[in-house]
Structures are given as structure tokens and as C-alpha cells.
Motif scaffolding. Structure first.
Motif, short mmCIF file in Angstrom:
data_model
loop_
_atom_site.label_atom_id
_atom_site.label_comp_id
_atom_site.label_asym_id
_atom_site.label_seq_id
_atom_site.Cartn_x
_atom_site.Cartn_y
_atom_site.Cartn_z
N ILE A 45 0.07 -9.65 19.49
CA ILE A 45 1.23 -8.79 19.32
C ILE A 45 2.44 -9.65 18.99
CG2 ILE A 45 0.32 -7.05 20.89
CD1 ILE A 45 2.38 -7.98 22.98
N ALA A 46 3.38 -9.06 18.27
CA ALA A 46 4.63 -9.75 17.94
C ALA A 46 5.66 -8.71 17.60
CB ALA A 46 4.42 -10.72 16.78
N GLY A 47 6.93 -9.14 17.60
CA GLY A 47 7.97 -8.19 17.26
C GLY A 47 9.34 -8.81 17.16
N ILE A 48 10.24 -8.04 16.63
CA ILE A 48 11.65 -8.43 16.49
C ILE A 48 12.50 -7.25 16.91
CG2 ILE A 48 13.45 -9.22 14.89
CD1 ILE A 48 11.10 -9.98 12.95
N GLY A 56 4.83 -9.67 8.86
CA GLY A 56 3.55 -9.94 8.22
C GLY A 56 3.13 -11.39 8.39
N LYS A 57 4.09 -12.30 8.29
CA LYS A 57 3.80 -13.72 8.50
C LYS A 57 3.44 -14.00 9.96
CE LYS A 57 6.72 -15.51 4.76
NZ LYS A 57 7.91 -16.33 4.43
N MET A 58 4.16 -13.37 10.87
CA MET A 58 3.89 -13.55 12.29
C MET A 58 2.47 -13.08 12.62
SD MET A 58 7.59 -12.35 13.84
CE MET A 58 7.33 -12.84 15.54
N ALA A 59 2.09 -11.94 12.06
CA ALA A 59 0.74 -11.44 12.27
C ALA A 59 -0.30 -12.39 11.67
CB ALA A 59 0.59 -10.05 11.66
N GLY A 60 0.02 -12.93 10.50
CA GLY A 60 -0.91 -13.84 9.85
C GLY A 60 -1.17 -15.09 10.66
N MET A 61 -0.17 -15.58 11.38
CA MET A 61 -0.35 -16.76 12.20
C MET A 61 -1.27 -16.51 13.39
SD MET A 61 1.36 -19.03 10.58
CE MET A 61 1.36 -20.39 11.74
N SER A 121 2.39 -13.23 20.96
CA SER A 121 1.32 -13.72 21.82
C SER A 121 1.15 -15.22 21.72
CB SER A 121 -0.01 -13.04 21.45
OG SER A 121 0.04 -11.66 21.67
N GLU A 122 1.58 -15.81 20.60
CA GLU A 122 1.48 -17.25 20.44
C GLU A 122 2.76 -17.79 19.82
OE1 GLU A 122 -2.13 -18.64 18.65
OE2 GLU A 122 -3.41 -17.37 19.91
N ILE A 123 3.08 -19.03 20.17
CA ILE A 123 4.33 -19.64 19.72
C ILE A 123 4.33 -19.84 18.21
CG2 ILE A 123 5.77 -21.71 19.90
CD1 ILE A 123 4.80 -21.95 22.82
N LYS A 124 3.18 -20.12 17.63
CA LYS A 124 3.13 -20.35 16.19
C LYS A 124 3.62 -19.13 15.42
CE LYS A 124 -1.24 -21.47 16.31
NZ LYS A 124 -1.60 -21.24 17.73
N ALA A 125 3.43 -17.94 16.00
CA ALA A 125 3.93 -16.74 15.33
C ALA A 125 5.46 -16.70 15.36
CB ALA A 125 3.35 -15.50 16.01
N SER A 171 6.84 -31.49 12.35
CA SER A 171 7.01 -32.14 11.05
C SER A 171 6.21 -31.51 9.93
CB SER A 171 6.65 -33.62 11.16
OG SER A 171 5.29 -33.78 11.56
N SER A 172 5.10 -30.85 10.24
CA SER A 172 4.24 -30.32 9.17
C SER A 172 3.81 -28.89 9.43
CB SER A 172 2.99 -31.21 9.02
OG SER A 172 3.34 -32.54 8.75
N PHE A 173 4.70 -28.08 9.98
CA PHE A 173 4.31 -26.71 10.32
C PHE A 173 4.03 -25.91 9.06
CE2 PHE A 173 5.14 -22.27 11.59
CZ PHE A 173 4.23 -22.18 12.64
N PRO A 174 2.91 -25.18 9.02
CA PRO A 174 2.54 -24.45 7.79
C PRO A 174 3.35 -23.17 7.62
CG PRO A 174 0.91 -24.06 9.49
CD PRO A 174 1.89 -25.07 10.06
N LEU A 175 4.14 -23.12 6.58
CA LEU A 175 4.94 -21.92 6.29
C LEU A 175 4.53 -21.31 4.95
CD1 LEU A 175 8.44 -23.23 7.41
CD2 LEU A 175 7.01 -21.58 8.60
N GLN A 176 3.33 -21.65 4.49
CA GLN A 176 2.89 -21.15 3.20
C GLN A 176 2.66 -19.64 3.24
OE1 GLN A 176 1.38 -23.49 4.98
NE2 GLN A 176 1.13 -25.37 3.81
N SER A 177 2.70 -19.05 2.09
CA SER A 177 2.57 -17.59 2.00
C SER A 177 1.17 -17.11 2.36
CB SER A 177 2.90 -17.13 0.58
OG SER A 177 2.03 -17.74 -0.37
N ASP A 178 0.17 -18.00 2.43
CA ASP A 178 -1.18 -17.54 2.73
C ASP A 178 -1.33 -17.06 4.17
OD1 ASP A 178 -1.01 -20.00 3.90
OD2 ASP A 178 -2.88 -20.78 3.09
N HIS A 179 -0.30 -17.27 4.99
CA HIS A 179 -0.34 -16.73 6.34
C HIS A 179 0.20 -15.31 6.40
CE1 HIS A 179 -1.67 -20.29 8.54
NE2 HIS A 179 -0.96 -20.98 7.68
#
Length: 658
Positions: free
Chosen positions: A4-7, A21-26, A160-164, A641-649
């Protein structure tokens, strides 16, 4: 289980759809079966689904009430939802799904935030109340399911996760030095802290209300040892009550529309749970376990005894040092924290095996050691208090040899004297609220000697750590028995912030597996809190009552076996016979100096010692330091330093509700 995630933003309008959508992808690994989103005014909610109850698309989230004034995203399971639903239907509520999630919406309508007291489950949830323009976040009693947030100037993001959270480029990414010191003291960040600055976790047993006035956090449950039974109630009565509670806790945790398996380590806890399920509910139970090529850590002989007794459909996976070394970066990515043990890695392999066998749900035995006093730290506390009454006694410290025969075995007189001196540290500090843990924290905190000069200048002392922890203890804490105090501390720090996180939710959900924990049913915890001390530890016999309850249910060999803590190999995984490029890179002098957490010369000496003996020369403390340093370096690399922010997430095919 799900993600789960939200703003929610009360200060300004923003287009939330792409970011959600990106948060869900992560977090797609948490819910690969479906995704859904709700957008309205200041709020946006998103959900990734792992379908377990009501597998139809009607069960996809977010879910709403009849007039769509209340919406929910939910990660977890409510095990008593059929009973709650029946009562709600009698009150006139109407449902459009068969899920436990929808029950929460209607129960919230009836009781507001007090609905949490009714639940028997493991969960993290977010409810948007359109009438109040208010968001409610909540987490289960012991922290089985995670929930993280960042709150700044009227805008909150949660997940649910920090990466999101880090999918939002507006959120600064930086490792928190205080949290790092906590990990190098008690294995996990303390309290609401996470490894990252300004990112917090909602504490177990708490809920938060977020509205235009701010964020308001409230506790709704905590372990309470203030009602220990002092009567002469017979042992058999306690045994029968425990058996009934554990049977029902296991029964309701089998509620699912998919097959449910069980982990089987070969210890009392998991074997007892598997036996209850096999004998009472499921004659075709599938069980899963992990073996080790290194016999020092392997429990397969006991697993074989359990499987032969239970006659389950058993599957296992064999974990080697090479496996741990190869998988470790992926494990750090999912734990989202530095770790000073490699033990999560075999559990990652185990959950992968479960998934490959087409299971989504497993029962496990976690929690029994905390609530029934199964760890050596509880017995060690008892011995040290006994010794402290006569600190010059030569006989009393010999009880430690019975507790730790593998440490004292073969020790010469000088080594024996050194070991006794180690256990005598702070011996007379029996009035400390955390006497049981002072020795462990002090010993582990010596790993901070590898910190850089900059970090060491911040003086993260054991005493300061203890003071921070003690600042939030219950008012009547010192009236509890020493054993109860020790158990509470273990539950509040180790259980929720390490065991159920790095070794629990994260390793299971990395492979889309839901773990369920009968021993952590709140009814069982409250029962254990009332249990007389003598039935928790009888002399130096740990988990006494549980062992009595297990007799006749599982083989005596498993009840009488010496306790073997779950551990995994460390240094040889990274400095064995095989070269690992990521280890060379992360532990290079240049990278150590560039990231700034550790002193390069000290790390170089540690690595040189590994090279000489291919990892065999390291002490236990040096092994912990090694994996702590490596995991910290990896965490920085992956998240800073290398966090993935690509659109594929980005998940761009999410069903959107408004």
C-alpha cells in the motif's frame, strides 16, 4: 499480503497519478496479481494485490463503503473477519465483496478508530474518510506488517516499503547516523526511526490521524505484564488453556482461498504448529525448510525427525556459503536496512522455494521465544542476578558454563577467567530497567569502533541508547518481574524491528509470500503476559509451559534437544574460494572513504584478516562487523547514490477510482 502507498496534501494541489504509479511499481513484488488507485481532492491511494481471499477482481483494492464516502487500502489479513462480518450484516451493512478488507470499512463506520481493538490480524492500512477529510493509518499490534511515512508541511507520503517513498524525487535520501549506531548496538533502528533521515515507521500497536491540522499518533495496544497470575492454579490448567488458544490461533490462520503451507525448522515451535494443522485441519500439509552445507548451522537431522513424525509433503532448499554471497545485495535491497547477520538470506531462498511450489501462504513458529521466554538472554539475566547477590562467589558464575557449553568447552583457566570477566560487566547494575540487555548492547556496540572519526565524534554510547529506550517505557514497568521486563524489551526491539522485518515480512514478500504467525495472536500474547514466571522458565528450562503442551503432540527428541539459535555463515560467504566483484567494489578503500561511514584503515585490516584465512580467522564480533559494513555500503549504493528512478518502475495500467 499486499503493498500500500499514498499521498495526502492539504497545502497544495498536485497531480498524484504518475507518482503513485511509480510507488506501486517499486512494490510490485508485494502484490503481483492486481493494482488499483483512488484519487480525490487532497488524497491519493494505491494498492498492489497478492490475492489470497476472494480471488475475483471484485476483491481488488481500493475498496469503498456503500456511498463511497470511505475508501481503504489494506495490507494484511483479518483472521476473525467472518465473525465480524456476520455481526455487521445483522446491523444492516451491505457488502459487495467476500474480502476481509471490506469488513474493515464497515467496522470503521461503526466504531471509528476503536475498531482496531476488535481485530485479530496482521496488517497495515490506510482509510480515507471523505466526510472528515481525514486519513487514518494503522498497524497491527506487534508490527508484523510494515508501514513507513514522511510528513512535511501538511504533505504526507506513506508506503509499505521505503523504496516506494523514494520514488518521490522530492524526498531527500540520506542515511541516519543515529539509526546506523542503533543497528550496531541492538541490530535495528530504535523506535520509530528507520535507516534514513526523516523517514519514520508507524510503531506497532499505533494509529495515526492526518488532517488539515496535522498528524496525531496514538497507541491502542502494548504488551502488558502487570497482571501476572500469582495464584496456585495447577500447571495442567495452564497447559489446557494454552493448547486451546494455540489450536484456535492456528485454525483461523488457515482461512484462505489458496493452499496454506508451513515452515518446519525442526524446532519445537514450528513443529508444534505444523502438528496442530496436520492432525486437526489438513491431512495433506506441505512443509518447507532450509538446510545448510555448513553443518555448524544445519538442522536437517531434526527436520527429518519432524517430517517422519508428521508425514507431511516436505520440500527443502540447501543454502551454501556461495548462495549467501551471491544473493546478499538482493537481500539488502529488500531489507532496506544495514544488517549484522546474514540470516535473512536463507529465508529469502526458502520463500522462493515456497513460491516455486505454487504456494502463497505459510504458517511459521516465530514469536514463541519472545512470549514464552525461549532465548538465552532471559536465562542469562536470571543467572547474573543470582550471581550479583554474591559477586565474589566462584560457584555461581559456573551456571554460565551450563548455559553456554559451546563457549566454555575446552577453555583453559585463563580463557575461562576472561569469559567470566566478560559476563561480570555491569553485574551489580540490577536496578537498571534494561539490566537484561545491557551486556548485549555494550558488547555489540563495540562494532562502532569501525565507524569513521566523524561518526565516532557523535558519541553513540550504550548508556545514551538505553536512556532513549527507557524514556518510553510503561509507567509501572519497574513493578514487573525482571523476566517480564526482559521479555518486553526483546519484543519491542528485536521482535518487531528485526525478526518480523528483516527475517520476516521482507524475505517472504520479496517472493510474494505471506507468513502467518499463530504464536503472535494477541490472545496468546496476553495469555503469556499473565503466565507465572515459573511456567515460562522453570529453573533454567526455557519455554517450560510450551514444552509441556507439546508433549504427546510432537516427538520428545525435538522437545528435549538443546536449543540451537538460527544463524547462517558470514565471512566465508564473501571471502571464500570465489571472487565477488561487488564485495571488492563496496569494500574497497576508495568506496569506504567516499561514503564516509567507516574508517578505511580499520576496514582494510579486517579484510586482510579475511584474506589470510578465507574468512576462518574472524571472531564472532568481527564477522558481525564485516556484514554490517558491507550491508551499509550496499544500502548507500542502492538507495542513495544509485537509486533506480527509471520509468520501468511505473505501473501505467492501474484501475483508477475517484
Amino acid at each position: 499480503m499486499c503493498g500500500i502507498a499514498g499521498i495526502v496534501n492539504y497545502r497544495s494541489l498536485e497531480d498524484k497519478r504518475v507518482l503513485l504509479g511509480k510507488m506501486a511499481g517499486m512494490m510490485r513484488h508485494r502484490g503481483p496479481d492486481a493494482a488499483g488507485m483512488f484519487l480525490k481532492g487532497p488524497v491519493g491511494l494505491v494498492h498492489t494485490r497478492l490475492s489470497i481471499i476472494d480471488l475475483s477482481s471484485a476483491g481488488n483494492q481500493p475498496i469503498h463503503n456503500e456511498d463511497k464516502s470511505i475508501w481503504i487500502v489494506f495490507n494484511g489479513e483479518i483472521f476473525n473477519f467472518p465473525e465480524i462480518r456476520k455481526d455487521l450484516e445483522a446491523r444492516g451493512h451491505r457488502f459487495y465483496t467476500q474480502t476481509d478488507t471490506e469488513v474493515l470499512i464497515h467496522l470503521y463506520e461503526e466504531k471509528g478508530a476503536h475498531f482496531l481493538q476488535v481485530l485479530n490480524g496482521q496488517f497495515a492500512l490506510a482509510i480515507w474518510d471523505e466526510n472528515k477529510k481525514e486519513l487514518l493509518l494503522a498497524r497491527d499490534r506487534v508490527g508484523i506488517r510494515p508501514l513507513f511515512y514522511q510528513f512535511d508541511n501538511g504533505r504526507m507520503t506513506f508506503a509499505s516499503e521505503i523504496k516506494a517513498l523514494f520514488a518521490d524525487t522530492a524526498i531527500h535520501r540520506e542515511i541516519n547516523a543515529q539509526s546506523l549506531a542503533d543497528v550496531f548496538t541492538c541490530w535495528a533502528p530504535l523506535g520509530e526511526l528507520t535507516p534514513f533521515k526523516n523517514i519514520y515507521q508507524l510503531l506497532p500497536g499505533h494509529y495515526a490521524r492526518i488532517n488539515s491540522q496535522g498528524m496525531f499518533i496514538q497507541s491502542y495496544w502494548s504488551p502488558d505484564f502487570s497482571h501476572e497470575d500469582k495464584s496456585d492454579r495447577p500447571l495442567n490448567d495452564w497447559v489446557e488453556e494454552l493448547r486451546g488458544l494455540l489450536l484456535d490461533a492456528s485454525r483461523i490462520r488457515l482461512r484462505a482461498d489458496v493452499p496454506v503451507g508451513a515452515y518446519l525448522s525442526g524446532g519445537i515451535d514450528s513443529t508444534y504448529i505444523s502438528s496442530l494443522v496436520k492432525q486437526n485441519f489438513n491431512n495433506r500439509l506441505s512443509t518447507f525448510s532450509v538446510r545448510f552445507t555448513d553443518k555448524r548451522f544445519d538442522e536437517s537431522d531434526y527436520q527429518t525427525i519432524a517430517v517422519r513424525s508428521l508425514k507431511t509433503d516436505h520440500h527443502d532448499v540447501c543454502c551454501s556459503e556461495e548462495d549467501i554471497g551471491t544473493l546478499f545485495p538482493k537481500v539488502v535491497w529488500h531489507t532496506e536496512t544495514p544488517i549484522i547477520r546474514t540470516a535473512p538470506t536463507p529465508l529469502f531462498m526458502l520463500s522462493k522455494l515456497v513460491r516455486e511450489r505454487n504456494f502463497k501462504v505459510v504458517l511459521t513458529g516465530e514469536g514463541a521465544d519472545e512470549i514464552f521466554a525461549g532465548y538465552n538472554i532471559f536465562k542469562e539475566d536470571k543467572i547474573r542476578r543470582f550471581w550479583a547477590r554474591q559477586p565474589d562467589s566462584e560457584k555461581r558464575p559456573k551456571l554460565l558454563e551450563k548455559l553456554y557449553p559451546y563457549i566454555f568447552s575446552g577453555a583453559n583457566s585463563r580463557s575461562r577467567q576472561f569469559l567470566q570477566g566478560f559476563f561480570k560487566k555491569d553485574l551489580l547494575a540490577i536496578d537498571s530497567p534494561v539490566y537484561s540487555h545491557l551486556l548485549r548492547w555494550s558488547n555489540t556496540s563495540q562494532l562502532q569502533s569501525f565507524f569513521s572519526n566523524d561518526l565516532q565524534s557523535q558519541a553513540f554510547s550504550t548508556n545514551a541508547f538505553a536512556d532513549r529506550y527507557c524514556a518510553n517505557l510503561p509507567n509501572d514497568f519497574m513493578s514487573w518481574s525482571p523476566l517480564s521486563r526482559a521479555q518486553y524489551t526483546e519484543m519491542r526491539i528485536f521482535l518487531s524491528n528485526y525478526l518480523l522485518s528483516s527475517q520476516g515480512d521482507r524475505m517472504a514478500m520479496a517472493n510474494s509470500i505471506e507468513g502467518r504467525f499463530p504464536f503472535l495472536d494477541h490472545r496468546l500474547i496476553e495469555f503469556a503476559c499473565r503466565l507465572p514466571q515459573r511456567f515460562r522458565i522453570h529453573g533454567l528450562n526455557e519455554k517450560f509451559l510450551l514444552k509441556q503442551a507439546a508433549r504427546g503432540v510432537i516427538p520428545d527428541e525435538l522437545i528435549e534437544r538443546a536449543k540451537q539459535p538460527y544463524r547462517a555463515p558470514i565471512s566465508r560467504c564473501f571471502f571464500g574460494n570465489r571472487k565477488l566483484d561487488y564485495v571488492d567494489e563496496m569494500m574497497s578503500e576508495d568506496q569506504i572513504r567516499a561514503k564516509g561511514y567507516f574508517e578505511p584503515s580499520k576496514v582494510s585490516r579486517l579484510i586482510a584478516k579475511c584474506g589470510k584465512g578465507k574468512g576462518q580467522l574472524l571472531s564472532e564480533r568481527e564477522n558481525m562487523a564485516l556484514v554490517g559494513i558491507l550491508s551499509t555500503q550496499l544500502l548507500d549504493h542502492q538507495f542513495i547514490s544509485s537509486f533506480p528512478l527509471q520509468s520501468d518502475h511505473l505501473i501505467d495500467d492501474i484501475a483508477v477510482h475517484s
